[in-house]
Write a protein that holds these residues in place. Structure first.
Motif, PDB file in Angstrom:
ATOM      1  N   UNK A   1      46.298   6.876  29.383  1.00  0.00           N
ATOM      2  CA  UNK A   1      47.545   6.095  29.352  1.00  0.00           C
ATOM      3  C   UNK A   1      47.588   5.085  30.481  1.00  0.00           C
ATOM      4  N   UNK A   2      47.131   5.492  31.652  1.00  0.00           N
ATOM      5  CA  UNK A   2      47.116   4.601  32.832  1.00  0.00           C
ATOM      6  C   UNK A   2      46.147   3.443  32.614  1.00  0.00           C
ATOM      7  N   UNK A   3      44.982   3.743  32.051  1.00  0.00           N
ATOM      8  CA  UNK A   3      44.014   2.676  31.739  1.00  0.00           C
ATOM      9  C   UNK A   3      44.602   1.717  30.703  1.00  0.00           C
ATOM     10  N   UNK A   4      45.247   2.290  29.687  1.00  0.00           N
ATOM     11  CA  UNK A   4      45.770   1.460  28.585  1.00  0.00           C
ATOM     12  C   UNK A   4      46.815   0.450  29.050  1.00  0.00           C
ATOM     13  N   UNK A   5      47.545   0.803  30.119  1.00  0.00           N
ATOM     14  CA  UNK A   5      48.571  -0.152  30.579  1.00  0.00           C
ATOM     15  C   UNK A   5      48.065  -0.977  31.767  1.00  0.00           C
ATOM     16  N   UNK A   6      46.747  -0.993  31.962  1.00  0.00           N
ATOM     17  CA  UNK A   6      46.170  -1.902  32.951  1.00  0.00           C
ATOM     18  C   UNK A   6      46.059  -1.339  34.352  1.00  0.00           C
ATOM     19  N   UNK A   7      45.988  -0.009  34.487  1.00  0.00           N
ATOM     20  CA  UNK A   7      45.799   0.669  35.780  1.00  0.00           C
ATOM     21  C   UNK A   7      46.793   0.185  36.858  1.00  0.00           C
ATOM     22  N   UNK A   8      48.093   0.303  36.583  1.00  0.00           N
ATOM     23  CA  UNK A   8      49.084  -0.194  37.560  1.00  0.00           C
ATOM     24  C   UNK A   8      49.015   0.570  38.887  1.00  0.00           C
ATOM     25  N   UNK A   9      49.362  -0.127  39.965  1.00  0.00           N
ATOM     26  CA  UNK A   9      49.250   0.471  41.303  1.00  0.00           C
ATOM     27  C   UNK A   9      50.346   1.496  41.567  1.00  0.00           C
ATOM     28  N   UNK A  10      51.510   1.307  40.904  1.00  0.00           N
ATOM     29  CA  UNK A  10      52.637   2.170  41.268  1.00  0.00           C
ATOM     30  C   UNK A  10      53.691   2.159  40.167  1.00  0.00           C
ATOM     31  N   UNK A  11      53.401   2.813  39.051  1.00  0.00           N
ATOM     32  CA  UNK A  11      54.319   2.753  37.906  1.00  0.00           C
ATOM     33  C   UNK A  11      54.575   4.142  37.329  1.00  0.00           C
ATOM     34  N   UNK A  12      55.832   4.349  36.896  1.00  0.00           N
ATOM     35  CA  UNK A  12      56.230   5.554  36.175  1.00  0.00           C
ATOM     36  C   UNK A  12      55.427   5.669  34.878  1.00  0.00           C
TER      37      UNK A  12
ATOM     38  N   UNK B   1      47.112  16.064  28.767  1.00  0.00           N
ATOM     39  CA  UNK B   1      47.452  15.393  30.031  1.00  0.00           C
ATOM     40  C   UNK B   1      46.483  14.256  30.313  1.00  0.00           C
ATOM     41  N   UNK B   2      45.235  14.430  29.884  1.00  0.00           N
ATOM     42  CA  UNK B   2      44.262  13.360  30.117  1.00  0.00           C
ATOM     43  C   UNK B   2      44.632  12.125  29.290  1.00  0.00           C
ATOM     44  N   UNK B   3      45.073  12.356  28.047  1.00  0.00           N
ATOM     45  CA  UNK B   3      45.479  11.211  27.224  1.00  0.00           C
ATOM     46  C   UNK B   3      46.733  10.544  27.783  1.00  0.00           C
ATOM     47  N   UNK B   4      47.705  11.366  28.200  1.00  0.00           N
ATOM     48  CA  UNK B   4      48.973  10.794  28.673  1.00  0.00           C
ATOM     49  C   UNK B   4      48.773  10.068  30.002  1.00  0.00           C
ATOM     50  N   UNK B   5      48.108  10.737  30.956  1.00  0.00           N
ATOM     51  CA  UNK B   5      48.103  10.187  32.314  1.00  0.00           C
ATOM     52  C   UNK B   5      46.875   9.353  32.671  1.00  0.00           C
TER      53      UNK B   5
ATOM     54  N   UNK C   1      51.372  11.789  44.773  1.00  0.00           N
ATOM     55  CA  UNK C   1      51.965  11.009  45.871  1.00  0.00           C
ATOM     56  C   UNK C   1      50.999   9.959  46.393  1.00  0.00           C
ATOM     57  N   UNK C   2      49.793   9.891  45.809  1.00  0.00           N
ATOM     58  CA  UNK C   2      48.840   8.872  46.264  1.00  0.00           C
ATOM     59  C   UNK C   2      49.417   7.487  46.002  1.00  0.00           C
ATOM     60  N   UNK C   3      49.300   6.638  46.977  1.00  0.00           N
ATOM     61  CA  UNK C   3      49.815   5.266  46.821  1.00  0.00           C
ATOM     62  C   UNK C   3      48.784   4.317  47.379  1.00  0.00           C
ATOM     63  N   UNK C   4      48.209   3.395  46.601  1.00  0.00           N
ATOM     64  CA  UNK C   4      48.460   3.196  45.181  1.00  0.00           C
ATOM     65  C   UNK C   4      47.817   4.275  44.322  1.00  0.00           C
ATOM     66  N   UNK C   5      48.228   4.306  43.042  1.00  0.00           N
ATOM     67  CA  UNK C   5      47.681   5.283  42.099  1.00  0.00           C
ATOM     68  C   UNK C   5      46.187   5.016  41.870  1.00  0.00           C
ATOM     69  N   UNK C   6      45.408   6.107  41.830  1.00  0.00           N
ATOM     70  CA  UNK C   6      43.978   5.972  41.509  1.00  0.00           C
ATOM     71  C   UNK C   6      43.622   6.986  40.410  1.00  0.00           C
ATOM     72  N   UNK C   7      42.495   6.758  39.750  1.00  0.00           N
ATOM     73  CA  UNK C   7      42.071   7.701  38.707  1.00  0.00           C
ATOM     74  C   UNK C   7      41.779   9.072  39.317  1.00  0.00           C
ATOM     75  N   UNK C   8      41.191   9.075  40.518  1.00  0.00           N
ATOM     76  CA  UNK C   8      40.859  10.344  41.181  1.00  0.00           C
ATOM     77  C   UNK C   8      42.149  11.144  41.432  1.00  0.00           C
ATOM     78  N   UNK C   9      43.186  10.457  41.903  1.00  0.00           N
ATOM     79  CA  UNK C   9      44.448  11.143  42.206  1.00  0.00           C
ATOM     80  C   UNK C   9      45.081  11.698  40.928  1.00  0.00           C
ATOM     81  N   UNK C  10      44.995  10.931  39.838  1.00  0.00           N
ATOM     82  CA  UNK C  10      45.561  11.404  38.568  1.00  0.00           C
ATOM     83  C   UNK C  10      44.785  12.620  38.071  1.00  0.00           C
ATOM     84  N   UNK C  11      43.453  12.562  38.185  1.00  0.00           N
ATOM     85  CA  UNK C  11      42.627  13.691  37.743  1.00  0.00           C
ATOM     86  C   UNK C  11      42.939  14.935  38.570  1.00  0.00           C
ATOM     87  N   UNK C  12      43.105  14.735  39.880  1.00  0.00           N
ATOM     88  CA  UNK C  12      43.427  15.877  40.753  1.00  0.00           C
ATOM     89  C   UNK C  12      44.775  16.481  40.333  1.00  0.00           C
TER      90      UNK C  12
END
Ligand SMILES: NC(=O)c1ccc[n+]([C@@H]2O[C@H](COP(=O)([O-])OP(=O)(O)OC[C@H]3O[C@@H](n4cnc5c(N)ncnc54)[C@H](O)[C@@H]3O)[C@@H](O)[C@H]2O)c1
Length: 426
Positions: free
Chosen positions: A249-260, A242-246, A267-278
């Protein structure tokens, strides 16, 4: 004359109702207004209520109250698979025109009942086979219709699911288990089956299918792996961690604010690394892919015979790096090929030079299913204002693609036997 504003209600404020459609609808202020919404999740109700400017009294957390009366011109039904028919029936009784997410249902009886009710109530129903609205699929239809490849004989179609998307949706996510969702060949590929019947221009007669869950099961879990990726010694080395995927993966695509898919695990908006880790530390998307309650396939092949004699194959494959559809059309005068990954459509006439169209030169909006999410909503406005008479993705045609999926699943479960579609039509 003043332009008509079509009023919209949305039930189900998730990836589709909130992100794919809601966020586009509010950019079309001269055409649409979101007036009412319903979701049982209070966080989402608040989040999208604020984002779409829907007043507190027009936000519902209870389906029964929401369906007490008709609230707008159109209702978007964008809840999970199993709720669509129940909600569509209520909406038809109230006189709504409906935008209905696919898959509609995997119960043929329910499909037939909904079709009968829709005919009785004479309402417009647009099923979200969004790919039909894309510029690339319309270009392909135009080329086929022009006769450029002569008589169409057969089609070879591959849906490249992508390794991480399989893990996200069909191993950890909402479509992982047959108890909670439709079979994967319906959940993922009713679009493809719908496109095929549209290209062929005929109903399907019979199908055979084989496929399996080849990899995402406990026997492939290393003995010393943990059930949750953040606690696992393979957290950095496992392709599916999950760490690699989310997170990576999020870093690799440029840390988008709101992308699938990042915006769907939190539900955090915009997306943050902390929210993904949680999310991966606590939520379902942090589970080991070999320790989930998934039972749907990761590969399936369907062979189809259409009533007009054309044949087709569909391959749904998880284990690929790049997504999109590859479709080859074989005709008596030439071949036509869509390579969505490369972004090209190629016409190969047997006599004469090849012609190549670059998809990104045909349109400047390829967001959300190659631009299909947005083009469908554009066409909804045309339908609601009478400029376009017929919905391109009608209920009855869509139901045919669902019968094809049901037949494919029956065939797969019975070792690849030939299944006739007629028996599902009742
Ligand atoms: N057209 C496409 O290409 C496409 C793509 C992805 C998903 N889908 C389909 O769209 C549908 C929605 O998918 P999603 O990813 O948005 O799902 P999601 O789980 O993100 O959103 C569904 C929402 O419905 C809400 N909900 C559940 N029960 C409810 C009830 N009784 N009343 C009101 N709200 C309720 C949930 O709280 C959630 O917020 C699914 O059927 C899915 O298969 C279609």
């Amino acid at each position: 004359m003043e332009k008509k504003i079509v009023t919209v209600s949305i039930i189900g404020l998730g990836g589709r109702g909130g992100e794919a459609y809601g966020r586009y609808l509010i950019t079309q202020k001269d055409k649409f207004k979101i007036t009412h919404m319903c979701d049982i999740n209070p966080v989402r109700l608040h989040k999208y209520g604020e984002a779409f400017g829907v007043s507190q009294e027009n936000r519902f957390d209870d389906e029964d109250k929401f369906f007490e009366k008709k609230l707008s011109d159109v209702l978007f039904i964008t809840t999970q698979d199993r709720l669509h028919v129940r909600m569509a029936k209520k909406a038809l009784e109230l006189g709504y025109d409906i935008v209905l997410e696919k898959p509609i249902s995997d119960d043929p009886q329910e499909l037939r009942e909904l079709s009968a009710l829709a005919k009785e109530k004479q309402r417009k129903i647009m099923v979200c086979h969004v790919l039909r609205y894309t510029v690339m699929m319309r270009k392909i239809k135009e080329i086929l219709k022009s006769g450029a490849i002569g008589k169409l004989v057969s089609i070879d179609h591959t849906e490249n699911v992508v390794y991480w998307h399989e893990a996200h949706s069909y191993v950890r996510g909402n479509w992982r288990n047959r108890k909670m969702a439709t079979p994967m060949i319906m959940a993922k590929c009713c679009h493809d089956l719908d496109l095929l019947q549209d290209f062929v221009g005929s109903r399907c007669k019979a199908v055979a299918s084989m496929g399996s869950l080849a990899f995402f099961k406990s026997e492939f879990k290393p003995q010393d792996a943990a059930d949750r990726c953040v606690n696992c010694k393979y957290v950095d080395s496992c392709t599916y961690s999950a760490k690699n995927v989310y997170v990576r993966g999020w870093h690799n695509v440029g840390k988008p604010l709101n992308t699938f898919p990042f915006n769907l695990i939190t539900d955090a908006y915009p997306t943050t690394e902390e929210a993904l880790m949680e999310a991966i530390t606590e939520g379902p998307y942090g589970r080991c892919v070999f320790a989930c309650d998934n039972d749907v396939v990761d590969n399936q092949t369907v062979i189809m015979q259409f009533e007009n004699g054309i044949t087709a194959t569909l391959k749904m494959e998880a284990f690929v790096k790049q997504g999109g559809r590859d479709i080859r059309f074989f005709g008596t005068e030439g071949e036509l090929e869509l390579n969505e990954g490369q972004g090209t459509i190629t016409l190969k006439k047997y006599l004469g030079a090849d012609t190549v169209w670059k998809i990104n030169e045909l349109t400047d909006d390829l967001e959300g299913h190659g631009g299909g999410d947005h083009r469908m909503i554009d066409e909804l406005y045309e339908i609601m204002t009478g400029k376009t008479p017929e919905v391109a993705t009608s209920l009855d045609e869509s139901i045919e693609s669902h019968y094809m999926a049901l037949a494919a699943e029956e065939s797969r479960l019975e070792g690849g036997k030939l299944v006739e579609i007629a028996k599902f039509r009742g």
